[in-house]
Structure formats: C-alpha cells, structure tokens
Design a protein around this motif. Sequence first.
Motif, mmCIF file in Angstrom:
data_model
loop_
_atom_site.group_PDB
_atom_site.id
_atom_site.type_symbol
_atom_site.label_atom_id
_atom_site.label_comp_id
_atom_site.label_asym_id
_atom_site.label_seq_id
_atom_site.Cartn_x
_atom_site.Cartn_y
_atom_site.Cartn_z
ATOM 1 N N GLN A 122 0.557 -0.863 -0.052
ATOM 2 C CA GLN A 122 0.111 -0.036 -0.533
ATOM 3 C C GLN A 122 0.963 1.145 -0.138
ATOM 4 O O GLN A 122 0.171 2.107 0.106
ATOM 5 C CB GLN A 122 -0.749 0.849 1.492
ATOM 6 N N HIS A 176 1.245 -9.552 4.698
ATOM 7 C CA HIS A 176 -0.497 -8.054 4.166
ATOM 8 C C HIS A 176 -0.573 -8.777 2.909
ATOM 9 O O HIS A 176 -0.553 -7.430 1.985
ATOM 10 C CB HIS A 176 0.104 -7.042 5.085
ATOM 11 N N TRP A 177 -1.009 -9.861 2.534
ATOM 12 C CA TRP A 177 -1.726 -9.955 1.240
ATOM 13 C C TRP A 177 -1.013 -10.494 0.429
ATOM 14 O O TRP A 177 -1.069 -10.948 -0.612
ATOM 15 C CB TRP A 177 -2.878 -9.330 1.011
ATOM 16 N N ASN A 193 -8.136 -5.808 14.485
ATOM 17 C CA ASN A 193 -8.300 -5.198 13.566
ATOM 18 C C ASN A 193 -9.998 -4.615 14.060
ATOM 19 O O ASN A 193 -10.318 -5.797 13.208
ATOM 20 C CB ASN A 193 -7.559 -5.311 12.175
ATOM 21 N N TRP A 229 -4.935 3.024 12.208
ATOM 22 C CA TRP A 229 -4.948 2.994 10.252
ATOM 23 C C TRP A 229 -4.927 4.115 10.134
ATOM 24 O O TRP A 229 -6.327 4.306 9.786
ATOM 25 C CB TRP A 229 -5.519 1.390 10.185
ATOM 26 N N GLU A 244 -5.613 2.039 -1.445
ATOM 27 C CA GLU A 244 -6.835 1.193 -0.581
ATOM 28 C C GLU A 244 -7.212 -0.022 -1.763
ATOM 29 O O GLU A 244 -7.692 -0.302 -1.820
ATOM 30 C CB GLU A 244 -8.356 2.117 -0.292
ATOM 31 N N TRP A 245 -6.140 -0.797 -1.537
ATOM 32 C CA TRP A 245 -6.246 -2.108 -2.639
ATOM 33 C C TRP A 245 -6.750 -1.530 -4.291
ATOM 34 O O TRP A 245 -7.051 -0.008 -4.928
ATOM 35 C CB TRP A 245 -6.816 -3.382 -1.645
ATOM 36 N N TRP A 284 -18.899 1.790 6.094
ATOM 37 C CA TRP A 284 -18.966 1.143 7.179
ATOM 38 C C TRP A 284 -19.457 2.515 8.694
ATOM 39 O O TRP A 284 -18.739 3.675 8.342
ATOM 40 C CB TRP A 284 -16.873 0.937 7.785
ATOM 41 N N VAL A 337 -10.069 -11.475 4.937
ATOM 42 C CA VAL A 337 -9.901 -11.283 4.083
ATOM 43 C C VAL A 337 -9.254 -11.373 2.898
ATOM 44 O O VAL A 337 -9.680 -11.760 1.926
ATOM 45 C CB VAL A 337 -9.661 -9.351 4.276
ATOM 46 N N TYR A 373 -12.735 -2.151 12.602
ATOM 47 C CA TYR A 373 -13.405 -0.734 11.600
ATOM 48 C C TYR A 373 -14.605 -0.839 11.997
ATOM 49 O O TYR A 373 -15.124 0.863 11.762
ATOM 50 C CB TYR A 373 -13.165 -0.978 9.908
ATOM 51 N N GLU A 430 -5.183 -2.283 14.052
ATOM 52 C CA GLU A 430 -5.553 -1.046 12.883
ATOM 53 C C GLU A 430 -6.927 -0.546 13.273
ATOM 54 O O GLU A 430 -7.851 -1.395 14.595
ATOM 55 C CB GLU A 430 -6.089 -1.851 11.727
ATOM 56 N N PHE A 434 -7.236 6.966 4.679
ATOM 57 C CA PHE A 434 -7.371 6.814 5.315
ATOM 58 C C PHE A 434 -6.203 7.845 6.398
ATOM 59 O O PHE A 434 -6.109 7.101 7.464
ATOM 60 C CB PHE A 434 -7.034 5.125 5.495
ATOM 61 N N ASN A 448 -1.114 -10.910 8.215
ATOM 62 C CA ASN A 448 -2.775 -9.667 8.552
ATOM 63 C C ASN A 448 -4.110 -10.315 7.472
ATOM 64 O O ASN A 448 -4.278 -10.569 7.132
ATOM 65 C CB ASN A 448 -2.113 -8.733 8.140
ATOM 66 N N GLU A 449 -4.743 -10.754 9.310
ATOM 67 C CA GLU A 449 -6.494 -10.710 8.284
ATOM 68 C C GLU A 449 -6.546 -11.307 7.752
ATOM 69 O O GLU A 449 -7.166 -12.119 6.364
ATOM 70 C CB GLU A 449 -6.865 -9.415 7.336
HETATM 71 C C1 BGC Z 1 -6.695 -4.514 5.617
HETATM 72 C C2 BGC Z 1 -5.690 -2.723 5.594
HETATM 73 C C3 BGC Z 1 -6.886 -1.641 4.068
HETATM 74 C C4 BGC Z 1 -7.973 -1.454 5.541
HETATM 75 C C5 BGC Z 1 -8.571 -0.421 4.798
HETATM 76 C C6 BGC Z 1 -7.824 -3.575 6.787
HETATM 77 O O1 BGC Z 1 -8.543 -4.895 6.267
HETATM 78 O O2 BGC Z 1 -5.198 -4.377 6.511
HETATM 79 O O3 BGC Z 1 -4.371 -3.119 4.230
HETATM 80 O O4 BGC Z 1 -6.462 -1.108 3.633
HETATM 81 O O5 BGC Z 1 -8.644 -2.819 6.475
HETATM 82 O O6 BGC Z 1 -10.304 -1.159 4.149
#
Ligand code: BGC
Length: 461
Positions: A21, A122-123, A292, A400, A407-408, A325, A170, A294, A352, A416, A166-167
């Motif tokens: 990222q 991380h992906w 993490n 985060w 953002e992917w 969200w 996801v 959100y 995060e 963010f 990481n996650e």
């Molecule tokens: C991820 C981040 C991503 C963030 C916001 C998380 O799921 O670890 O890489 O940018 O969420 O979407």
Amino acid sequence: MITDYSFPPGFLWGSATSAYQIEGSPFADGGGASIWHRFVHTPGLTADGCTGDIACDHYHRYKEDVALMRSLGLKAYRFSIAWARVLPEGTGRVNPGGLDFYDRLVDTLLEAGIEPLPTLYHWDLPAALDDRGGWLNPDVAAWFADYAEVMFRKLDGRARRWATLNEPWVVTDGGYLHGALAPGHRNLFEAPIASRNLMLAHGAAVQRYRAVGRHEIGIVVNLEPKHPASGSEPDLAATRRSDAYMNRQYLDPLFGLGCPEEMAEVFGPAWRDWTAEELALAAQPIDWLGVNYYTRGVMRADAASWPVGAAYVRQPGATYSETGWEVFEKGLEETLLWVKERYGNPPVYVTENGSAFFDPPTATGGRVRDPHRLDYLHRHLKAVHGAIRAGADVRGYMVWSLLDNLEWSLGFSKRFGIVHVDHESQARTPKDSARFYAQIVATNGSALAGDPHGLAETWPA
Ligand code: BGC
C-alpha cells in the motif's frame, strides 16, 4: 462520568501501514512480482487503474516517514514485509537488496526511538508462488515458515513483536471467494482450503519462531461484532453464521476450540473437517493477538447473499464512512471484551483502527482539516479505554493508517491516513487527526478528556 483517561504505563501508541500500500518500486534492488502487482496491472480490476508502482514512494522516503512519526511522538510502527522483495521466487534464493531495505528501516526506527512491529504477510504473496497454487498448495505452510525464518534471523535482535498474517479472513473472502482482491478467485471450494492453509502457515511460522526467535509473536485478525437486525429466528441464525464466518473461523482454532460448527453450514459440500494434526498446528500458543476493528455488522437473513446467507442492514441516523462502514465505537469495546471472555484474556494490541472520510484534496496553510476522522479516533480511543477499565488486557493501539495510501482495488480515492499525501508531489502533511493523536500519545491518553478538536489547534505545543 469518566474524567481520567490515562492508559496503563508503557501502553504502545503507534500507527500502521502495509508494504504494497505504501512502498512503491516493487522491483527495486532485485525484488520480485507479487499477486498484487499482477492484480492491479490487469485492466479493469482497480478503480481508475491505480497501481502500487509508486504508491507513497515509501521505499525511497522511509527516512522522511520515520522522521514524521517521530515528530508525532509515536512509540511504535506496524509495517509489513513484502515477501517477494526478500525471496523474489517465494522460496529459495534470498535477495540481499530486499533484506537490506527492511534492515535499514528497522535501524532508522530504532534510532528514532520507535519500536518496529513487523507483519510477515499483508496480502502480497509472491506471484511465483501463485503460479504454484498459492494459498491452495499444501506446501505453502512450509514456504511461509522458511521465509519467516529468513526474517527472524535478520531482524529478531531488533524487532521484538512479530505478527505472522494480517487478516486471514480478508485474504480468503476477498482473494478466493468473492474475487475483489488478489488473486481474484471466486470459488466456494477454494475458500476453506485457503483459510486452512493460512492457519497452518501461521502455526508453522510460530513453531519456527520458537526454534530461532527470542521475543514475541502473534497474528492479526479483523473482527466485527455481528448484531441481529431483528429477533426473528432466521435473522438470529444469519447473525450466528456471519459471526462464525468472520470472527470465530480463525480465532476458535487458534485458541484450541476447533472449527465453529456453522462452517459446514456456510460452505456446504466445500467444507471438510480439519484433522487433529491440522488443529494442533493452528493452535500453537501465541504471545499476543492483534485486533483490527473498523465497524460492526447488523445482519438479516438473505438467501441471495452467497454463501453465508446474511446481508448488512443500514442503520438510519448512523454515520457511514467513505467505504460505507457504520461508525460504531461501542463495537470496539464489545469486541475487546468478547475476546477477553471467549479466549481467556490474551494480551491484545489494536493493530488497526481508523476511517476513510473525504478530505480536502490539498493542504491549506500547512493544515488538512479532517474533523470526521479526528472524531472517529476520539470515540474509538475512549472505547479502548472502556475495555481496559473492564479488564481487557489491551497493550497498544495502532491507528490505520499513517499515510493516505493505496486502498487496494479502491485505489487512492479512499483516504485513511492521519497524514495527508499529495500523490502528485508526494508531499506529506499531518492532518488535524494526526495533531490530535500526537497529543493523546504525549499525554498517554489523558487528553481524551478534553475537547478533541481544540487539541488539533494546539499542536505542536
Ligand atoms: C487492511 C488494510 C486496509 C484497511 C482499510 C484492513 O482490512 O488490513 O490493508 O487498508 O483494512 O480497508
């Protein structure tokens, strides 16, 4: 009314990013391609055709970025290591140029008095490994453990808190089930295989750490409390399935509770039970858990929502971020207390937490005013404090993200960062949320009691 918001002594205040990222220049100094490089260079898969070729150019600007963190008084920095920089083919040959980048980054952080918190994955799987089946290949656990060992041997003397993945949710849901993230598959049968292999890889890396490492290792999961939209039995069942799918799927095996029974319901013919050996490998004791957070999910039964059969219900009157969200800070406290109760109060870091809101595209007079993000952080930090007051063993918080980044598949449009990045000039400007956060860090949380927006005006003091 709470008036004292001070956090426990030694609470680790920091920020987080991930390699693909922010770094840019994936091939510099001999690095290899990752699945993300491939994904973003496939036409039509990302918003506006954005790529991570340059991203925040952190690969060349890491010193400036560390200086920025130092100016904010941050105590820790969670970053990830790009596997393909270190092992361009994913296995075998180590690329000294890639290793050297993380070596320099860690030294620069330590010189600035900032603790490095590396995440191994991380992906961004090396593309060469995707060619061999990626997370679907049963050998991936051994590949990951070998890569992890290279990093442990290089950095463990200086980095003392490692994260494996990481996650995993996801990675699987986005990468293998719904296809919105690399490698972009949409396959019911692949998803539970990828999930299982991720947890086996995690377990194999933890075992390897016990053999060669001397400090702490954990894993990072994304958690979202699931609330039923109504008291009807179908909605309650949909909520249980969603919770199992997103939250318990990884944590239950990790903490030795086996796989949730709802998994068979969610995956139907694609599900097979894990063997005793697999469960034992996934349940290697960890030193800490990264959470993490959100948002929450309010769920209703919906047969059309494949494969869980549950859909999100929008809440009238609630605030939603740019990624759609709901802002729901109570969910963070609830999540931390749920982890405490269900899994025996492990040491937790919030690895995060943050939000994308629309920001002015450019800085004015050295300021970027982001009142919504500032407010989000203020509310969520109070929620963390609430969980600690109620006995949760929370030891740190990483916002985060440090920087506006890629953002992917959504590209650069969703910001963010607590630091604004002008993606033309690469200029960095701490937003008001960063000015606020710096004062929270400086007072170990006490300043949460005051007017949060006022804090942004008085930094630097
Ligand atoms: C991820 C981040 C991503 C963030 C916001 C998380 O799921 O670890 O890489 O940018 O969420 O979407």
